[in-house]
Design a protein around this motif. Structure first.
Motif: not given
Length: 437
Positions: A360-370, A375-389
């Motif tokens: 999942l986190n390998h998938f997330l790394t590729e997703l970030r690279e894409f 973005n909203k104002g000065t805020k920019r979303l960053k996904l740090n980590y993912i796990t199946q719960t």
């Protein structure tokens, strides 16, 4: 363990469903003062004095009726007596013995299973004796006085039932059974498909909407796998449910959705995708069930343009369950019905999918690279980590710096990318978002 079966039979309106509810200590059997409410056989597990068994509630037997519904109801009740290890024959003490009781008794005298004759609606123990005498002429032994409403005599009946039950037969336990519910609007063909999948006349089949009011379970083995098939009452909008009894069938169908793992949504191809189809699909999606869409009566659609139009309707009107594969079938002729088993297996596999955190986190790394983010104002979303719960259905939790930035559009984007990367066909998935500490 194979549970023994007890069938409760009798002419219409003698109180069979009330007695079943009393014996099972439940309200599962639909009870209504209207004649003919119980149409199909419905099964209810119960126990008494340490013995577990199944009680079948049947529709009223009316021999010689020309009405097509009543003929099917009678046939279903007689099928129940053939399945049963013990038969409870219920008659009405308030009306006395009728000719119909005598005709049914003559049939039951030839039954292989022991028959317990119960005289219902005897609410006054002081006068019950005089009302029992005429029922001795039925030739089924000593009649037992009961009051299904008040419970009088039901303990004695259960004692006699347990006394006549066959010895317990141990069998292999099956934890891998797949629970499959057939759902859809009335008259979509659910009972016909149940009969096709189970290979037996298990449910009454009719072209009149609302025939099946009770949910009915049948265990099927196919290619070494076990499936519990549940044929449910057709689901209409609550505002369209005129009879109170049909409302209870609606409630039972919802219960079947709640306990299902995979649902088969039957769409009547001659009508296309209706509002009712959308509604029941949403109910199943909210319950977290895996899903397969079946376009039934496909053999009646000969125009290629009409077929294309129906497929477009599925794509547009059922877009919120686009993870569900669709199959064009004919329950009546058997066309493509064999494909349903593989579709169930595939949906169930997705429903139980477990994906490692590293993948999942390998998938997330590729997703970030894409680079696609919010973005909203000065805020920019960053996904740090993912796990199946969670599983059944799969649940994925993302940790992010600003989870409040995630809107419906971005959530759909994440879901689509997860489905592209992993084998999740046929199952809904849940996404959760938490703030990184």
């Amino acid at each position: 363990m194979s549970l023994p079966i007890v069938a409760v039979v009798g002419r219409p309106n003698v109180g069979k469903s009330t007695l079943v509810n009393r014996l099972t200590r439940s309200n599962d059997a639909i009870v209504h003062e209207m004649r003919g409410v119980t149409r199909d056989r419905s099964y209810h597990e119960t126990d008494w004095n340490g013995r577990d068994f199944i009680i079948i509630d049947t529709g009223g037997i009316a021999l010689g009726e020309s009405d097509r519904f009543q003929q099917s109801i009678t046939a279903q009740a007689m099928l129940a007596t053939e399945e049963a290890d013990v038969i409870i024959f219920l008659v009405d003490g308030s009306t006395g013995m009728l000719e119909e009781d005598d005709r049914i008794a003559r049939i039951l005298q030839r039954a292989k299973a022991p028959v317990i004759l119960c005289v219902n609606k005897l609410d006054n123990p002081e006068t019950e004796e005089e009302k029992l005498w005429e029922f001795y002429s039925l030739g089924l032994g000593d009649p037992m006085p009961v009051s299904a409403v008040h419970g009088h005599g039901t303990g004695d009946v259960l004692d006699l039932v347990v006394e006549n039950l066959p010895a317990v037969v141990e069998e292999e336990q099956h934890d891998d059974e797949i629970n499959v519910a057939l759902i859809g609007r009335p008259n979509a063909g659910k009972s016909s498909l149940t009969n096709r999948l189970t290979g037996m006349e298990r449910s009454i089949v009719s072209d009149v909407a609302g025939t099946t009011r009770d949910a009915i379970d049948t265990i099927v083995e196919h290619d070494g796998k076990r499936y519990r098939i549940v044929d449910t009452a057709g689901i209409r909008r609550k505002s369209q449910i005129d009879e109170s009894v049909e409302y209870y069938g609606f409630v039972r169908a919802l219960r079947a959705i709640d306990r299902a793992q995979v649902v088969l949504l039957l769409v009547d191809s001659t009508l296309g995708v209706t509002d009712q189809d959308q509604r029941v699909a949403r109910l199943a999606a909210e319950a977290g069930d895996a899903m397969v869409v079946l376009l039934n009566k496909w053999d009646l659609i000969e125009d290629p343009d009409k077929r294309d139009d129906i497929r477009d309707q599925v794509e547009e009107k059922l877009e919120f369950v686009k993870y569900a594969p669709s199959i064009a079938i004919s329950a009546l002729t058997g066309r493509s019905v064999h494909r349903i088993w593989d579709a169930i297996d595939l949906a169930f596999k997705g429903y139980n999918t477990t994906i490692s955190t590293s993948k999942l986190n390998h998938f997330l790394t590729e997703l970030r690279e894409f680079g696609h983010t919010v973005n909203k104002g000065t805020k920019r979303l960053k996904l740090n980590y993912i796990t199946q719960t969670g599983t059944k259905p799969p649940v994925f939790t993302f940790w992010a710096n600003f989870p409040e930035l995630i809107d419906d559009s971005y959530e759909r984007y994440l879901e689509n990318r997860l489905r592209e990367e992993f084998d999740l066909e046929g199952t809904p998935i849940r996404l959760k978002f938490k703030r990184k500490n």
